[in-house]
Design an enzyme around this catalytic site. Sequence first.
Site, PDB file in Angstrom:
ATOM      1  CD  GLN A 119     -14.021  -5.253  -1.597  1.00 14.67           C
ATOM      2  OE1 GLN A 119     -14.393  -4.107  -1.805  1.00 14.67           O
ATOM      3  NE2 GLN A 119     -12.779  -5.616  -1.792  1.00 14.67           N
TER       4      GLN A 119
ATOM      5  CB  SER B 260      -1.614 -10.374   0.888  1.00 18.06           C
ATOM      6  OG  SER B 260      -2.960 -10.585   1.278  1.00 18.06           O
TER       7      SER B 260
ATOM      8  CG  ASP C 293      -5.583  -7.486  -5.219  1.00 20.01           C
ATOM      9  OD1 ASP C 293      -5.637  -8.674  -4.876  1.00 20.01           O
ATOM     10  OD2 ASP C 293      -5.371  -6.558  -4.418  1.00 20.01           O
TER      11      ASP C 293
ATOM     12  CG  HIS D 168      -1.917  -1.061   1.307  1.00 23.23           C
ATOM     13  ND1 HIS D 168      -1.790  -2.121   2.181  1.00 23.23           N
ATOM     14  CD2 HIS D 168      -3.065  -1.272   0.622  1.00 23.23           C
ATOM     15  CE1 HIS D 168      -2.839  -2.921   2.036  1.00 23.23           C
ATOM     16  NE2 HIS D 168      -3.626  -2.442   1.103  1.00 23.23           N
TER      17      HIS D 168
END
Lengths: 288, 288
Positions: free
Chosen positions: A65, A190, A155, A41
């Site tokens: 989601q 992740s 992703d 990030h």
Amino acid sequence: MNPSPPVVETIAECRRLIAGARAEGKSIGFVPTMGALHDGHVRLMEECRSRCGFLVASIFVNPTQFGPTEDYAKYPRTPEEDHSRCSSAGVDLIFEPTVAEMYPRGPVATFVEVPGLSSVLEGRSRPTHFRGVTTVVAKLFHIVQPDRAAFGLKDYQQLAVIRRMVDDLDFPVELLPVETVREPDGLAMSSRNRYLSAEQRRAATVLSRALNRAAEAVAAGERSADRVRQDLARTIESEALARLDYAEVADAQSLEPLAELSPGRGAVALVAARIGPARLIDNRLLPT
Amino acid sequence: MNPSPPVVETIAECRRLIAGARAEGKSIGFVPTMGALHDGHVRLMEECRSRCGFLVASIFVNPTQFGPTEDYAKYPRTPEEDHSRCSSAGVDLIFEPTVAEMYPRGPVATFVEVPGLSSVLEGRSRPTHFRGVTTVVAKLFHIVQPDRAAFGLKDYQQLAVIRRMVDDLDFPVELLPVETVREPDGLAMSSRNRYLSAEQRRAATVLSRALNRAAEAVAAGERSADRVRQDLARTIESEALARLDYAEVADAQSLEPLAELSPGRGAVALVAARIGPARLIDNRLLPT
């Protein structure tokens, strides 16, 4: 050291502060996140910050989601650490809405969908996942109205779905794809890596190892996508703690499965596996 | 008399001219149309013009909102007359894209959908209609980025669907609903009225007559929505040239069918009928 950026919870306040930056002639960058921020990030934020005058990051664990049996409730939430990471990455405004702020009328009655791209790979295991992603990203784009928005290549399918949405719906947003950040042993960063025990954490490197083998085989002349798929699957299945979900070799844009690798047609290998409590994904562009 | 507004066919040029107006501090108004402009459209433009510094009208017969057996090919196209009407209504920019400009990759892979509101009334006869509408309106909103957009109450359900889309997806657009403009005998103005012969044209007044009777009955104390529905249907069926599609009394916001009319709950009567080659719709708010 930057001053701590303001953390705002309401759409109205978020828009007000962004309008102020725009009135100063600044371009707006945007990094949407679900928090639990890691170095991947931070890379997104730094890349976006270097191209924009004002950087907005959102932190929102979006319930729509997640499937009914997925990890919404226990998804890691680390707000203080997130704010501090945003601050050092140059974020100017943190938008951290509640679920009620984002979905004030309860379940949304409106969906943004990219049915084709959303139904393959991740979509097979997570049939409503990308509909939740595209709908919330459309909302966030309308709230922030960024000039540029950064998404991680980790992703890969998500980026492909969002790119298609942006193109098809003429969103006035430039997408900024950012390389996957990896641990020294290759594991893609992740938020879900936190679910892993030490033993599972070691096993999880099988994903990047399998992808590296695939890239090496293709670099050495392999042209059969099926053989690459088989080798990916075999490598992952050789790890006792991993349960393979899929191992695919697909067109880099359309994500359609390829029969063979050919020069000039971008190809990507994508894998997903469950390791203990975590479902992990990774991918790698192949050197066609 | 205004100077003729520029007519632009490309998204890029449309955005460039709008950015210029915005840089001058003007707010942007928008009236999306399918051309074949009549006095109802002119009213939309005038209402929107009075609230904005720069008015954009689009003229685009959107293929994706027509069903396979519908009138896309023969939908009236009257560009010169449209441009002149836009000019006198104070339009500053006409966006008139080709199908290839709007759908450069062929059929869109992305949809904006409001499944619930889109499946009733018009949606029963036209199952993919509103999906075509919401998707193209989302595209046009992203291209024009209006501060305000005007829609006619004549297409009551369309406005309800778009309002829900705007609310759910946080579009930064204020919707401006505009009253239906009627011919002296009550017929709601519609581009499809051109399909009618003189005899059919006379018969078509049955829709507004039926709605007026319904409003009078409710004003006189009628509280049974079923009786209102029955009277609407009977009135329309009494016209030999009309073939009733639906006659409904519904909640003014949710469009759910009502059992009874009660003070404080907005109600709307909506009718659709085929008259010769035209399928016509009309509606009227009921004085609950």
